[in-house]
Design a protein around this motif. Sequence first.
Motif, short mmCIF file in Angstrom:
data_model
loop_
_atom_site.label_atom_id
_atom_site.label_comp_id
_atom_site.label_asym_id
_atom_site.label_seq_id
_atom_site.Cartn_x
_atom_site.Cartn_y
_atom_site.Cartn_z
N GLU A 147 0.83 -1.20 0.00
CA GLU A 147 0.00 0.00 0.00
C GLU A 147 0.87 1.26 0.00
N GLY A 148 2.06 1.15 0.58
CA GLY A 148 2.98 2.29 0.53
C GLY A 148 3.30 2.69 -0.89
N PHE A 149 3.49 1.69 -1.77
CA PHE A 149 3.76 2.00 -3.18
C PHE A 149 2.52 2.58 -3.85
N SER A 150 1.35 2.06 -3.50
CA SER A 150 0.10 2.60 -4.04
C SER A 150 -0.08 4.05 -3.64
N GLN A 151 0.11 4.34 -2.36
CA GLN A 151 -0.06 5.70 -1.85
C GLN A 151 0.93 6.66 -2.50
N LEU A 152 2.17 6.21 -2.63
CA LEU A 152 3.21 7.05 -3.21
C LEU A 152 2.91 7.36 -4.68
N GLY A 153 2.44 6.36 -5.42
CA GLY A 153 2.10 6.59 -6.82
C GLY A 153 1.05 7.66 -6.99
#
Length: 396
Positions: free
Chosen positions: A112-118
């Motif tokens: 989810e960290g990658f999702s949020q960052l994107g």
Amino acid sequence: MPSSNSASEQTAWLEIFLLWFAGISAAMQFAKFSVSYNELLTYYQAGPTLTGAAISVVGTIGLIFGVTAGLIAGKIGYRKVLIGALILGASLSFVQSLLPTFEIVMATRVLEGFSQLGVVVAAPTMIAKLSAARHRSITMGLWGTFFGVAFALTGLFGKSLISHFELSGLYFTHGLLMGGMAIALIALLDKNEQRYHSGSVASNEPYFKKLGKIYRTPQTLLPGLVFVFYTCTLVSLLTYIPNFIESDSLRATMQVILPLLSTAGTFIAGTLSQYAMRPQRVAQVAYAGLACGALVLFSNLSSAMAFCLVVGQMVLFAGLIPGAALAMIPRLARNSDEQANGYGLIAQLGNLGATVGPPSFATLITAYGLNGLVGLVWFICAMGSVFAFMAARIER
């Protein structure tokens, strides 16, 4: 293809509001675990430390990969990165709604960290490109409210969802929200990725050389440095200041009011940056107002109501800073790649501030009480003002 300096004639308000809602849905990846913290403790029996880590691990991805995400988004395409991040986030929420083992939950939180960052790298870059010059500071101020609005909405509806549908219902609803945003943006956003670029020539420089260039470029670095001192301060003010309020009812009221004041300040900063003064000056005013409030606190106010009013003033001025920092990026950046890199750097430095700030404040408060908090606020305001001044000097 127009250059980054040429303004769009019209502001695409519908698309901008959808991008803002996409940011809200991404910030809810933090808020949904914050509001369900006690229920997670009870269900998984993982202990406070690991359960707390499940909240914060999302932010560590931005801390590590913030600038990298800006580079990747510029290469792959902002629309593709945004929609992919939303689809990933929706899928992970659906997995969490099945209440798998805690190890799987932690794995989904990392992803989810990658999702949020994107989302937080691509969406504001696209908002800047979809905004006419006369509205750009306003739309960036609107974008800057997404985190506070996400926590407010999740706090308002999250407990009700948990009481009626338990943890599964909360996470499933969040998955539907992110998935719905992905579908809406697929339908409405221009499929031509060049719509969100400035026509800058792609560079074949090695990755680490690009990375070093981003940190050496004032147009991308200075807004992040203005922003990092805000994240050092606000999370700590919201966490520790209520402990100095003796009245339980007044403390509970302030815990609701302070985040709203911060959100209001962020939007006000966008309006001021558009119509009254440059965002760099707004940041300087914000840090000055925050420092003045801290000076009043230093006088040891005897009235609890007066204390709360001063704290409210401090949080309102602190809320101006992210709106100003975000408005600086399209004003200073020379192309859309620099904009994306600036937002990536803000994500990285913002997570750094949120990580370093609370323990620093806790240490000084433990040693010196309220005076320790005030002293650190003054230092932070001095540093933030210096970088806002430097940002004003480099504007073209």
